[in-house]
Design an enzyme around this catalytic site. Structure first.
Site, PDB file in Angstrom:
ATOM      1  N   ASP A   9       0.836  -1.130   0.002  1.00  0.00           N
ATOM      2  CA  ASP A   9       0.225   0.027   0.078  1.00  0.00           C
ATOM      3  C   ASP A   9       0.766   1.262   0.035  1.00  0.00           C
ATOM      4  OD1 ASP A   9      -3.157   1.016   2.101  1.00  0.00           O
ATOM      5  OD2 ASP A   9      -1.575   2.013   0.505  1.00  0.00           O
ATOM      6  N   ASP A 111      -3.164   2.448  -5.978  1.00  0.00           N
ATOM      7  CA  ASP A 111      -1.938   2.464  -5.217  1.00  0.00           C
ATOM      8  C   ASP A 111      -1.964   1.232  -4.060  1.00  0.00           C
ATOM      9  OD1 ASP A 111      -4.172   2.961  -3.588  1.00  0.00           O
ATOM     10  OD2 ASP A 111      -3.093   4.285  -2.385  1.00  0.00           O
ATOM     11  N   GLU A 112      -2.536  -0.173  -4.489  1.00  0.00           N
ATOM     12  CA  GLU A 112      -2.366  -0.999  -3.819  1.00  0.00           C
ATOM     13  C   GLU A 112      -2.412  -2.432  -4.644  1.00  0.00           C
ATOM     14  OE1 GLU A 112      -5.920  -1.652  -0.942  1.00  0.00           O
ATOM     15  OE2 GLU A 112      -6.019   0.485  -0.864  1.00  0.00           O
TER      16      GLU A 112
END
Length: 402
Positions: A9, A111-112
Site C-alpha cells: 500500500d 495504489d494497492e
DNA sequence: TCTGGGGTCCTAGGACCC
DNA sequence: TCTGGGGTCCTAGGACCC
C-alpha cells in the site's frame, strides 16, 4: 497449506507521487514534510481532500473532507492539484517492480497490490525478508514509501498494512489476531463504514474483538450477508484468492459536478452528451457492448436520483446510447436545479459474443464507422483532440482526463 | 460552513411466467 | 367470490471501497 500473502500500500499515494515528481523537476521543498494536500478545485466545487501529508494529518485533516474545512484546521495548508497521468506512471512502475517477485499479483486499486508469494519464496529467505526487500527497493528505486502487510490471507494482509504508517512492514499471522487486531475499534475493520459502525456500537460492539467473539448467527440475523462477511473478517477468515486475471469491468460510467447548479435542459443535455462520448469511448476500448443505460442526477440539496433502461440489443454506439440517455433523463428530470449529472452503462457483454441484430441497417453501420474514426483520432492525438464544436466549451469547463 | 469520481455488491419490491 | 408458490429479470437506491 498456509499461503503467504503480501499487501503493498503506497503511503499517501497521490501526495507522495506528486512530491517525487516535483523533486524530479527541481522543487526545493518535499511536500511530504509540510502540511499539504492534493485536492480538487474549490471554485469548480470539487474541493475535497484526495490525499494528505503526515504534517497535515497532525492538524486533524482527513481524506475526502472539504478543503474548506481543512483550511480552517490549518490556515497555511498547501494545496496541489491532482494529475492522474502521473499517478498512472508511478503505479505502473510499482507494479512492474512487484512482478519480479510473483506472477500471482492483483492490482486492487491504483495504489494497492496483493501478492501471493507462496510458491515464489527462495529457500534461503522468509516471507518477511521478501517484504523488507520490496519495501527497501521501492524507496530506493522509485523514491516513495510503502506499507506492507504479511499474512496468510488477503484480509489479514490488508489489515496489517494499515497498522502504523508510514514506511513500515507488519505481520498479522493467525496467532497474532487477538493481540494485534482485536483491540482495534470495529470501524477499522475493512468494509465497516460510517453507517454500520454506529449500528455495531449500539449493540455494544466496540472493537473488532467484540465482533469476532459474538455468535456468527446473531450477526447474520442482524446484518444478513454483510454480517457474515464482517464476522469472518473479524476472525481473520478469507478464502478469496489473489486474482491476477485482469477482469473486464462490470459497468462503466462518467459523471461531473457542474461549476454551478443548472436547470436549463439544453445545457444539461450538452453535458450529458460529453459524458456519454467519454463513456462509450471507454466501452469500445474494452471491446464491450452495453445493454443497460442509466442516468444519475444530484440536486443542489444533494439528493440523488437515477433511472435506467435495458435495450433489446446490446450496443456501443454513441448515438444510440445518447438518445437513450436523453429519454431516460426526460423521465427523471423534473426541472429542479441540479449539481451533478452522470451516465452509466451496465450489463456489459463482449463484442465477440455479439448477436447479429435484425436492426443492423446501413445507417447503423455508418454510425459505427463514425465512432471508430473518432476513437482512432482520440487514440492517436489525445482525448480532447477531436470534439463536436458545440461541446468545446463544456470540455474546457470539465477538464477531461485521458 | 462544504460535501469528487471511479467502481462493486447487495437488497427490496414489482412484473411476469409456469 | 377468493386468490399459491417458485423462479427470473428488472429497477431504484444505498453501503462500501480507493
Amino acid at each position: 497449506m498456509e499461503r503467504k500473502i503480501l499487501h503493498v500500500d503506497v503511503n499517501s499515494a497521490f501526495l507522495s507521487w506528486t512530491a517525487v515528481e516535483m523533486l524530479k523537476n527541481g522543487a526545493e521543498v518535499d511536500i511530504r514534510t509540510i502540511p499539504a494536500v492534493i485536492g480538487g478545485d474549490e471554485e469548480k466545487r470539487k474541493g475535497i481532500v484526495l490525499a494528505k501529508s503526515i504534517p497535515a494529518k497532525k492538524y486533524g485533516i482527513k481524506t475526502a473532507e472539504p478543503i474548506y474545512f481543512a483550511k480552517q484546521k490549518c490556515p497555511n495548508l498547501q494545496i496541489y492539484p491532482s494529475n492522474f497521468k502521473i499517478y498512472r506512471k508511478y503505479s505502473d512502475a510499482l507494479y512492474n517492480l512487484l512482478c519480479e517477485y510473483t506472477n500471482q499479483i492483483e492490482r486492487f486499486s491504483i495504489d494497492e497490490c496483493f501478492l501471493d508469494i507462496t510458491n515464489f519464496i527462495p529457500k534461503n529467505k522468509t516471507d518477511i525478508e521478501i517484504a523488507y526487500e520490496i519495501h527497501k527497493r521501492v524507496k530506493q528505486e522509485l523514491g516513495f514509501t510503502v506499507n506492507i502487510g504479511v499474512a496468510p490471507n488477503k484480509i489479514l494482509a490488508k489489515m496489517a498494512s494499515d497498522f502504523e504508517k508510514p514506511d513500515k512492514v507488519h505481520t498479522l499471522y493467525k496467532s497474532e489476531i487477538p493481540t494485534k487486531m482485536w483491540n482495534l475499534p470495529v470501524s477499522d475493520l475493512f468494509m465497516v463504514g460510517k453507517k454500520s459502525s454506529p449500528k455495531l456500537e449500539r449493540l455494544g460492539i466496540h472493537t473488532i474483538g467484540d465482533l469476532a467473539t459474538k455468535k456468527q448467527e446473531d450477526i447474520i440475523s442482524l446484518f444478513g450477508k454483510f454480517g457474515e462477511t464482517i464476522w469472518q473478517y473479524a476472525n481473520g477468515i478469507d478464502l478469496s484468492i489473489v486474482n491476477s486475471e485482469r477482469e473486464k469491468p462490470k459497468c462503466i460510467g462518467n459523471s461531473a459536478t457542474l461549476p454551478e447548479d443548472v436547470n436549463d435542459i439544453e445545457k444539461i443535455e450538452e453535458v450529458l452528451l460529453a459524458l456519454t462520448e467519454q463513456t462509450t469511448y471507454r466501452l469500445r476500448k474494452h471491446e464491450l457492448l452495453a445493454s443497460t443505460i442509466g442516468v444519475q442526477i444530484r440536486t443542489k440539496e444533494f439528493k440523488n436520483y437515477s433511472h435506467q433502461r435495458t435495450l433489446m440489443t446490446p450496443t456501443n454506439s454513441t448515438k444510440i446510447i445518447f438518445e437513450t440517455a436523453k429519454d431516460v433523463l426526460k423521465e427523471l428530470y423534473k426541472g429542479e436545479k441540479i449539481r451533478l449529472i452522470g451516465v452509466k452503462v451496465d450489463k456489459l457483454t463482449s463484442m465477440q459474443a455479439q448477436q447479429i441484430s435484425l436492426f443492423d441497417t446501413p445507417k447503423n453501420d455508418k454510425q459505427q464507422k463514425l465512432d471508430k474514426a473518432m476513437d482512432k483520432i482520440k487514440e492517436k492525438y489525445g482525448y480532447n483532440s477531436i470534439t463536436r464544436a458545440r461541446q468545446m466549451k463544456i470540455d474546457e469547463m470539465m477538464d477531461f482526463k485521458e
